[in-house]
Scaffold this motif. Structure first.
Motif, PDB file in Angstrom:
ATOM      1  N   ALA A  98       0.837  -1.197   0.000  1.00  0.00           N
ATOM      2  CA  ALA A  98       0.000   0.000   0.000  1.00  0.00           C
ATOM      3  C   ALA A  98       0.877   1.255   0.000  1.00  0.00           C
ATOM      4  O   ALA A  98       0.647   2.191  -0.766  1.00  0.00           O
ATOM      5  CB  ALA A  98      -0.926  -0.018   1.209  1.00  0.00           C
ATOM      6  N   ALA A  99       1.909   1.257   0.865  1.00  0.00           N
ATOM      7  CA  ALA A  99       2.768   2.437   0.968  1.00  0.00           C
ATOM      8  C   ALA A  99       3.492   2.694  -0.358  1.00  0.00           C
ATOM      9  O   ALA A  99       3.621   3.848  -0.792  1.00  0.00           O
ATOM     10  CB  ALA A  99       3.776   2.257   2.100  1.00  0.00           C
ATOM     11  N   VAL A 102       1.195   4.293  -2.855  1.00  0.00           N
ATOM     12  CA  VAL A 102       0.996   5.723  -2.616  1.00  0.00           C
ATOM     13  C   VAL A 102       2.240   6.508  -3.035  1.00  0.00           C
ATOM     14  O   VAL A 102       2.151   7.623  -3.550  1.00  0.00           O
ATOM     15  CB  VAL A 102       0.655   5.980  -1.132  1.00  0.00           C
ATOM     16  N   ARG A 121       3.699   7.519   3.785  1.00  0.00           N
ATOM     17  CA  ARG A 121       3.225   7.075   5.092  1.00  0.00           C
ATOM     18  C   ARG A 121       2.425   8.166   5.793  1.00  0.00           C
ATOM     19  O   ARG A 121       1.414   7.897   6.443  1.00  0.00           O
ATOM     20  CB  ARG A 121       4.399   6.630   5.960  1.00  0.00           C
ATOM     21  N   LEU A 124      -0.935   8.046   4.293  1.00  0.00           N
ATOM     22  CA  LEU A 124      -1.700   6.886   4.757  1.00  0.00           C
ATOM     23  C   LEU A 124      -2.234   7.152   6.158  1.00  0.00           C
ATOM     24  O   LEU A 124      -3.355   6.779   6.495  1.00  0.00           O
ATOM     25  CB  LEU A 124      -0.825   5.629   4.744  1.00  0.00           C
ATOM     26  N   ALA A 129      -5.026   4.746   7.344  1.00  0.00           N
ATOM     27  CA  ALA A 129      -4.685   3.450   6.748  1.00  0.00           C
ATOM     28  C   ALA A 129      -3.231   3.089   6.996  1.00  0.00           C
ATOM     29  O   ALA A 129      -2.670   2.250   6.305  1.00  0.00           O
ATOM     30  CB  ALA A 129      -4.965   3.475   5.246  1.00  0.00           C
ATOM     31  N   LEU A 130      -2.628   3.706   8.008  1.00  0.00           N
ATOM     32  CA  LEU A 130      -1.214   3.433   8.263  1.00  0.00           C
ATOM     33  C   LEU A 130      -0.991   1.976   8.663  1.00  0.00           C
ATOM     34  O   LEU A 130       0.043   1.385   8.373  1.00  0.00           O
ATOM     35  CB  LEU A 130      -0.691   4.372   9.354  1.00  0.00           C
ATOM     36  N   ALA A 133      -0.039  -0.230   5.771  1.00  0.00           N
ATOM     37  CA  ALA A 133       0.987   0.319   4.877  1.00  0.00           C
ATOM     38  C   ALA A 133       1.810  -0.764   4.191  1.00  0.00           C
ATOM     39  O   ALA A 133       2.171  -0.622   3.023  1.00  0.00           O
ATOM     40  CB  ALA A 133       1.905   1.259   5.652  1.00  0.00           C
ATOM     41  N   GLN A 144     -10.516  -0.127   2.756  1.00  0.00           N
ATOM     42  CA  GLN A 144      -9.081   0.166   2.900  1.00  0.00           C
ATOM     43  C   GLN A 144      -8.464   0.468   1.537  1.00  0.00           C
ATOM     44  O   GLN A 144      -7.689   1.415   1.388  1.00  0.00           O
ATOM     45  CB  GLN A 144      -8.372  -1.019   3.545  1.00  0.00           C
ATOM     46  N   VAL A 148      -6.520   3.922   0.456  1.00  0.00           N
ATOM     47  CA  VAL A 148      -5.162   3.952  -0.099  1.00  0.00           C
ATOM     48  C   VAL A 148      -5.180   4.644  -1.458  1.00  0.00           C
ATOM     49  O   VAL A 148      -4.304   5.455  -1.779  1.00  0.00           O
ATOM     50  CB  VAL A 148      -4.588   2.516  -0.221  1.00  0.00           C
ATOM     51  N   ALA A 151      -5.308   8.276  -0.991  1.00  0.00           N
ATOM     52  CA  ALA A 151      -3.984   8.776  -0.603  1.00  0.00           C
ATOM     53  C   ALA A 151      -3.088   8.897  -1.829  1.00  0.00           C
ATOM     54  O   ALA A 151      -2.368   9.876  -1.994  1.00  0.00           O
ATOM     55  CB  ALA A 151      -3.347   7.840   0.431  1.00  0.00           C
ATOM     56  N   ARG A 152      -3.153   7.912  -2.719  1.00  0.00           N
ATOM     57  CA  ARG A 152      -2.322   7.955  -3.921  1.00  0.00           C
ATOM     58  C   ARG A 152      -2.700   9.141  -4.804  1.00  0.00           C
ATOM     59  O   ARG A 152      -1.850   9.768  -5.425  1.00  0.00           O
ATOM     60  CB  ARG A 152      -2.473   6.645  -4.708  1.00  0.00           C
TER      61      ARG A 152
END
Ligand SMILES: Nc1ncnc2c1ncn2[C@@H]1O[C@H](COP(=O)(O)OP(=O)(O)OP(=O)(O)O)[C@@H](O)[C@H]1O
Ligand SMILES: [Mg+2]
Lengths: 222, 438
Positions: A98-99, A102, A121, A124, A129-130, A133, A144, A148, A151-152
């Motif tokens: 996920a991280a 992003v 991070r 996120l 949603a950290l 990650a 979720q 993510v 965030a992206r």
């Protein structure tokens, strides 16, 4: 002040006339919902406004500049620098965490790996949603995934965020949460938001609702 | 409805990808038939022939040539297996309807394999006709030999054709394993597990006798030890190709500084085996090519000249290696097509977010480079080992070393060109229309 504007745009796919002379104007910092029945041309309108595709006739202006006549490379640069996009199913790269997903737009923008990871991070965390990650998209729930994906879309600080049914695949609780986080972050960033949606509750969060019927903007609800 | 009626009905419907697969399977089968016919043909020749025919001219070297022809089946088999997998999800989706109608998974899989068999049978017949025509014209026009005597005897010829069709059917059955059809749809069963680390021991073991030879250790049963070492190295190289690809994908993924390298490395790491299969064949070709450098250097060192016989022999070996590498790398084109089909919506989304087409193309190319560099380098090194020997004039050692470097570069180039060849599919795979599909 008008930031994004479509003037009588038309777009056809073979015999299907998806857009038949739509005109819309969206102000800077505004949150606009585009609604209408299935097949009415909402997604096509969003794609034209965001420079993903070009209408056959009519004009699209962004920030005082005509964008539908730009070539593919110039529109790509515009999308990268000024726009963020979210689609219905997240569409994250399945092999990346996920991280990393992003961080991807930052990496494409030429930023370093460490620096991108740190910023990713932080986003996120803002999207609640950290905790996921380091998980791969296959391990995430629909809600979720969408957080993510938001965030992206926001990580590069875009001027306009385009979202096509961002809550379409979620139940109402998860949908509300995604939408709330998206709109809050956009307000803080000062981003303009264009959301395509079926859902009246989603539309209720917007400053303004544009209803599309049979490829034409049928009405504007304030 | 009988089983065969159903099979015929299924053959008519089919997606673009499925029709492409049918053509590729036919092409692979045709190629395999030509190689086997070549082997049979060489074995039936009598007496001493024109020296320009190289190893085919001498009775003593003919079995070696036939064996080399037989070896060429390896890259073709890898190619057939990979194309068998192509579009398997498409095909199985159609077959899922049969599961609803009550067919067992076994029957469905058999039907899938039958489709492969039909394409292979067609390709085999075409290959046989092409070979006979080619051989007939070479004999008549180039060598002015009587064209009346049949080149390939009928019984081994028919046996070869049957063998090719059988191999294609088996590879079709094996390729079908990766897809599970339930009445409700299709699940791809991709092996995510990385290949084991211990296979790396096999080529290392194989290298021991050869290194011992190079440093001058006295060995009992010397020729036997060397043969065993070379065999173990070759088999070990093939077995460990997947692991090598996986290892370099992991390293590249950790070290990646650009988004393109990161995407390429992670895609490779997640689906290593198709690359591993191709790299095992490419690696073998690189190792053999690198090894022939020593033989050539030895000749030039001893004789200062190459007579037509040896010149033809070396050229034929190089040609065979090039064909083998091209066929093995071609399997990557179908794998990349599969990657693009599966990742279409994801890549289209990246493109919508402002990733340029050129950057997406680089993701494809870098997959080829990351996958090929390590296996090809290791293969070139292994190929340099077995024949290392003292030369009268040490300068000749430059030849095999240059040769090894060139072979490794050729291997990487073949993989990269294969990824370039799939780039034309990218445009369609990432078109805005793909944003609409799930
Ligand atoms: N790439 C395409 N190829 C062919 N037809 C298309 C394409 N994109 C859209 N269309 C057609 O254009 C019309 C409008 O499609 P669009 O996706 O914009 O509708 P929509 O309002 O977003 O519908 P939905 O709410 O179902 O997403 C539809 O009739 C659709 O079939
Ligand atoms: Mg839509």
């Amino acid at each position: 002040m008008t930031l994004l504007e479509a003037r009588r745009i038309e777009k056809a796919f073979g015999r299907t006339r998806a857009l038949r002379g739509v005109s819309v104007a969206i102000g800077s910092g505004e949150i606009v919902a585009i609604t209408g029945p299935s097949g009415s041309g909402k997604s096509t309108l969003l794609h034209c406004l965001s420079g993903i595709m070009c209408p056959e006739t009519g004009e699209v202006h962004y920030d005082g500049r005509r964008i539908d006549t730009l070539d593919e490379a110039a529109r790509t640069r515009l999308r990268r620098e000024a726009f963020g996009v979210v689609f219905q199913f997240g569409r994250l790269v399945p092999e990346l965490t996920a991280a990393e997903n992003v961080a991807l737009p930052l990496l494409f923008g030429g930023n370093g790996r460490e620096e991108s990871a740190t910023v990713a991070r932080a986003w996120l965390e803002r999207m609640d949603a950290l905790d996921v990650a380091d998980a791969r998209p296959g391990e995430l729930s629909g809600g979720q995934l969408q957080r993510v994906a938001v965030a992206r879309a926001l990580v590069t600080g875009p001027k306009v965020v385009f979202a096509d049914e961002p809550t379409g695949a979620l139940d109402s609780v998860a949908g509300e949460r995604v939408l709330g986080l998206l709109l809050e972050a956009a307000r803080v960033n000062g981003s303009t938001v264009v959301i395509v949606t079926h859902d009246n509750r989603v539309a209720a969060h917007a400053d303004r609702e544009i209803v599309v019927r049979d490829g034409a903007a049928a009405g504007v609800v304030v | 409805m009988t089983f065969f009626q159903v099979a015929g009905m299924l053959g008519r419907g089919g997606s673009r990808a499925e029709r492409a697969r049918a053509r590729l399977v036919a092409a692979g089968a045709a190629l395999a038939t030509c190689f086997l016919f070549g082997a049979a043909n060489v074995l039936t020749l009598n007496g001493q022939l024109d020296d320009r025919l190289g190893p085919i001219a001498n009775r003593g070297t003919r079995p070696g040539v036939a064996f080399a022809f037989g070896l060429m089946i390896l890259p073709v088999a890898a190619f057939l297996y990979q194309t068998g997998r192509l579009a398997s999800a498409d095909r199985e989706r159609r077959l899922a309807a049969l599961r609803l109608a009550g067919a067992t998974p076994g029957e469905v899989r058999l039907l899938g394999a039958l489709e492969t068999t039909r394409s292979a049978a067609l390709g085999t017949v075409c290959g046989a006709i092409a070979y006979v025509l080619l051989e007939w014209s070479i004999r008549g026009l180039l060598l002015h030999l009587p064209t009346t005597a049949a080149g390939v005897p009928p019984v081994p010829g028919l046996a070869a054709m049957a063998l090719v069709i059988a191999v294609a059917t088996v590879s079709g059955l094996l390729a079908g394993r990766h897809v599970v059809t339930s009445p409700l749809g299709v699940i791809r069963r991709a092996t995510r597990r990385p290949p084991g680390r211990y296979v790396l021991l096999v080529p290392v073991l194989g290298c021991i006798p050869m290194v011992a030879l190079v440093v001058g250790v006295q060995m009992p049963y010397r020729p036997f030890a060397i043969l065993l070492g070379a065999g173990l190295s070759a088999v070990g190289l093939m077995l460990s190709a997947s692991r090598l690809v996986w290892a370099s994908a992991r390293i590249a993924g950790r070290r990646a500084r650009s988004a393109e390298t990161l995407l390429a490395a992670r895609a490779l790491e997640a689906d290593t085996r198709p690359w591993g299969r191709t790299m095992s064949i490419l690696g073998l070709a690189v190792a053999i090519g690198s090894g022939t450098g020593w033989i050539q250097a030895g000749f030039m060192d001893a004789r200062h000249t190459l007579d037509p016989f040896w010149l033809t022999s070396f050229t034929l070996v190089d040609l065979a290696l090039l064909v083998g590498m091209a066929v093995a790398a071609a399997a990557l084109i179908t794998h990349q097509a599969e990657y693009l089909m599966e990742h279409g919506p994801v890549l289209a989304t990246l493109r919508a977010a402002g990733v340029a087409d050129g950057e997406l193309r680089r993701v494809l190319t870098r997959q080829g480079i990351i996958a090929a560099v390590l296996p090809c380098s290791v293969a070139a090194l292994i190929g340099l080992l077995p024949l290392a020997r003292a030369l009268h004039n040490e300068t000749w050692a430059l030849w095999p070393v240059t040769n090894a470097v060139l072979m490794a570069a050729l291997g990487v180039l073949a993989a990269t060109l294969a990824t370039k060849a799939s780039q034309h599919r990218l445009q369609r795979a990432v078109s805005p229309g793909r944003l609409r599909t799930e």
